[in-house]
Scaffold this active site. Structure first.
Site, short mmCIF file in Angstrom:
data_model
loop_
_atom_site.label_atom_id
_atom_site.label_comp_id
_atom_site.label_asym_id
_atom_site.label_seq_id
_atom_site.Cartn_x
_atom_site.Cartn_y
_atom_site.Cartn_z
N ASN A 169 0.83 -1.21 0.00
CA ASN A 169 0.00 0.00 0.00
C ASN A 169 0.86 1.26 0.00
OD1 ASN A 169 -2.69 1.43 0.59
ND2 ASN A 169 -1.39 2.18 2.26
N GLU A 170 0.59 2.17 -0.91
CA GLU A 170 1.18 3.52 -0.94
C GLU A 170 2.66 3.56 -0.57
OE1 GLU A 170 -1.33 6.33 1.19
OE2 GLU A 170 -2.90 6.14 -0.30
N GLU A 218 -8.70 3.28 -3.56
CA GLU A 218 -9.11 4.24 -2.52
C GLU A 218 -9.60 5.48 -3.21
OE1 GLU A 218 -6.56 5.09 0.85
OE2 GLU A 218 -5.73 3.05 0.79
N GLN A 222 -13.73 4.67 3.36
CA GLN A 222 -13.78 3.28 3.76
C GLN A 222 -15.25 2.89 3.95
OE1 GLN A 222 -10.99 2.58 7.01
NE2 GLN A 222 -9.31 3.57 5.90
O1 AHR Z 1 -8.09 5.50 3.90
C1 AHR Z 1 -7.24 6.16 4.81
C2 AHR Z 1 -5.78 6.09 4.43
O2 AHR Z 1 -5.57 6.88 3.29
C3 AHR Z 1 -5.22 4.74 4.04
O3 AHR Z 1 -4.78 4.00 5.12
C4 AHR Z 1 -4.06 5.10 3.17
O4 AHR Z 1 -3.77 4.10 2.23
C5 AHR Z 1 -4.46 6.42 2.55
O5 AHR Z 1 -3.45 7.35 2.62
#
Ligand code: AHR
Length: 513
Positions: free
Chosen positions: A172-173, A292, A355
C-alpha cells in the site's frame, strides 16, 4: 435554467459494467473494524460479533468486493497475529495510526464477515516491513486446499475450505514517505515482481495489484508507475490509484468539478501503463484498480482525530479517527466520481470507496448504538443496484462553468448503462449548478423508449441547505426522493428537470429499434 443534451447510440458501448467497481475498503483504522463491522456484545451482534445492522446496510449498499486490512496499517502488519485462538493473539502497537491493535479480528473473522455480507475478499499483503516469504505463505494459508504446513494450519484454525481470495494488493502507498517501509520505485518494482512471482507459483489463478502513486500530486507521479510496471509488468494485472477530494477554502465550484480531475488521473495512468506495454511489445493490458477514492476533509479536523493529530495522542484501542460527516454537496460529488469510474469501466475494473464504516464512510455506527446511512450512501447504492449490462458512450453538450482548479466543466455530468436482458437504459446524472435547475434531454439512438419506470433524486432537503447531512439524531434528512416530471417525449427522448445541486437516477424501459 441551464440545459444539457445527452446522446447514446445502441452500437457505441464502452464494455460490460465491472461488478468490482462497487467495492469498498475495511482497514484496521479508527472504528472501521472495531465498533464498525465487529462489536461483540452489541444488541445486533451475531454469535461471531458481527453487527447485523451494519451487515444489512452493507448488503443494501450493494458492495461487491472489500479490500482489507489496509491501507497504511498493512505496511506494519503481521497477518499471523490475527489467526489462531483469539485469547492468545498478541496486542501490538500499530505505528500507522498510533493505535493498540488487539488482533481480536483477523483473516478468519474477515472471511466470515465477507461471506455474511455477500462480498468478495480483496487482501493486501505487507510489502513495507516484510517481503516474498510472507507473501507466498499467506497465499498458501488462504488459498491452498490442504496437505501443506500453512494450509493445514488454516484447517486447524477452523476453515476447512480455502478462502479462495482472487485479488491481492502488493502492499500500500509505498511511494509515500509516511508509509512504514517507504521505497523508491525501483526498490518497490523489484519487490512487487518477486513477491508476485512467488505468490502466483502458489496459486496461478490470483490477480495482483501493484501499488501506484498515492495521489496524482506526488512528486514521483507518472515516473513511479512507469518504473514499477517496467519491473513487474508480466507478474501484475492491475496498477492502483488513490484519490481523495475536498472543498478547499470555499472553492465550491472546483470541488463540484473534482470528477474532471479523476477522469484526467485515470486517463494519465492508462497512457502510462500503455506506454510500458508498447515498449515491451506486450499483449496484455494492465487494468486499473482505483482502490481508494472518496471525499475526505483532511483539513477540517472534525469527527475525530485527523492523521496529523494521532501521533500526539495516547496509544488507544480503536480511537475515533476521521469520521467525516457528509452533506448534500458531498453526495453529488460522490455521484460524479461513480460516473467517472463507470465511464472508464473498460480499464478501471476494480474500485473501492474508502472506507466502509465510520472512517470517511457511507455508513456510520455508534458503539452500543445505531448504524445509519450518510448522504454519500445513496448514489453508491443506486448505481450498484441499477448499473448493469453495458456501459454506454455518452456524447454531451450543454452549459458549462469555470473552476479555479480544474478548468471548465459541464454543469450536467452523466453516465449511462444499457441492460439488454432487462430491457432498460439507466441514466445516472448530476446537476452541479448551485442555483439553477437543469433541463436534461437524453436521445436514445437505436432504441425505442416506452416509459420512465423509476426516477429518484437526491438534493437539498426542504428547510435545509447544501450542508444538510444525516446524523445519529436525524438519520434521514438527506436521501433519495421521487423525481417528478421525468418522462419520454413524443420524439422518444427522455426529459427531466433536475433541481439545483442534485444527483438523480432515471430508469427507462426500452426496446432495440
Ligand atoms: O483511507 C485512509 C488512508 O488513506 C489509508 O490508510 C491510506 O492508504 C491512505 O493514505
Amino acid at each position: 435554467m441551464t440545459s444539457a443534451r445527452l446522446v447514446i447510440d445502441r452500437d457505441f458501448t464502452v464494455g460490460p459494467v465491472p461488478r468490482r467497481l462497487f467495492g469498498s475498503f475495511v482497514e484496521h483504522m479508527g472504528r472501521c473494524v472495531y465498533t464498525g463491522i465487529y462489536e461483540p456484545g452489541h444488541p445486533t451482534a451475531d454469535e461471531r460479533g458481527y453487527r447485523r445492522d451494519v451487515l444489512d446496510l452493507t448488503r443494501e449498499m450493494g458492495v461487491s468486493i472489500v479490500r482489507y486490512p489496509g491501507g497504511n496499517f498493512v505496511s506494519g502488519y503481521h497477518w499471523e497475529d490475527g489467526i489462531g485462538p483469539a485469547d492468545q493473539r498478541p496486542r501490538r502497537m500499530d505505528g500507522a495510526w498510533h493505535t493498540i491493535e488487539t488482533n481480536a479480528f483477523g483473516l478468519h473473522e474477515f472471511a466470515g464477515w465477507a461471506q455474511e455480507a455477500g462480498v468478495e475478499m480483496m487482501e493486501a499483503i505487507n510489502l513495507g516491513t516484510r517481503g516474498v516469504e510472507e507473501a507466498r505463505s499467506l497465499v498458501e494459508y488462504a488459498n491452498h486446499p490442504g496437505g501443506t504446513a500453512w494450509s493445514d494450519l488454516r484447517i486447524k484454525n477452523g476453515a476447512k475450505d480455502p478462502f479462495g481470495i482472487k485479488v491481492w494488493n502488493l502492499g500500500n502507498e509505498l511511494d509515500g514517505p509516511w508509509q512504514i517501509g517507504h521505497k523508491t520505485a525501483d526498490e518497490y518494482g523489484r519487490l512487487a515482481q518477486e513477491a508476485g512471482k512467488a505468490m502466483k507459483l502458489v496459486d496461478p489463478s490470483i490477480e495482483l495489484v501493484a501499488v501506484g502513486s498515492s495521489n496524482a500530486h506526488m512528486p514521483t507521479f507518472g515516473q513511479w508507475e512507469h518504473t514499477v510496471l517496467s519491473h513487474a509488468y508480466d507478474e501484475v494485472d492491475y496498477i492502483s490509484l488513490h484519490a481523495y477530494y475536498q472543498e478547499h477554502d470555499g472553492d465550491t465550484l472546483s470541488f463540484l468539478a473534482s470528477a474532471n480531475d479523476m477522469d484526467y488521473f485515470i486517463e494519465s495512468i492508462i497512457a502510462t501503463a500503455d506506454a510500458v506495454k508498447a515498449k515491451r511489445h506486450a499483449k496484455k493490458s494492465i487494468h486499473l484498480s482505483f482502490d481508494e477514492w472518496n471525499v475526505w476533509y483532511q483539513q477540517r479536523g472534525d469527527g475525530g482525530d485527523q492523521p496529523h493529530m494521532v501521533e500526539k495522542a495516547e496509544w488507544r484501542e480503536h480511537p475515533r479517527l476521521i469520521e467525516d460527516e457528509y452533506n448534500v454537496t458531498d453526495a453529488v460529488v460522490v455521484g460524479t466520481f461513480l460516473h467517472s469510474l463507470l465511464r472508464h469501466g473498460d480499464r478501471v475494473t476494480i474500485a473501492n470507496q474508502a472506507q466502509l464504516v465510520n472512517v470517511i464512510a457511507p455508513i456510520r455506527s455508534e458503539e452500543g448504538g445505531p448504524a445509519w446511512r450518510q448522504s454519500i450512501f445513496w448514489p453508491f447504492a443506486r448505481m450498484s443496484e441499477l448499473a448493469t449490462g453495458q456501459i454506454m458512450r455518452v456524447a454531451s453538450t450543454g452549459d458549462r462553468f469555470e473552476t479555479r482548479q480544474y478548468g471548465d466543466a459541464t454543469v450536467v455530468d452523466a453516465a449511462v448503462t444499457y441492460d439488454a436482458e432487462r430491457g432498460r437504459v439507466v441514466l445516472f446524472v448530476a446537476n452541479r449548478g448551485l442555483d439553477e435547475a437543469a433541463d436534461v434531454a437524453l436521445d436514445l439512438r437505436g432504441f425505442t423508449a416506452s416509459a420512465v419506470t423509476r426516477a429518484e433524486v437526491l438534493t437539498v432537503p426542504e428547510g435545509g441547505d447544501r450542508h444538510s447531512s444525516n446524523t445519529e439524531g436525524a438519520q434521514d434528512v438527506v436521501g433519495l426522493a421521487p423525481l417528478a416530471g421525468a418522462g419520454v417525449d413524443d420524439a422518444g427522448a427522455v426529459r427531466a428537470s433536475l433541481p439545483p445541486l442534485s444527483w438523480a437516477v432515471i430508469e427507462v424501459a426500452v426496446a432495440e429499434a
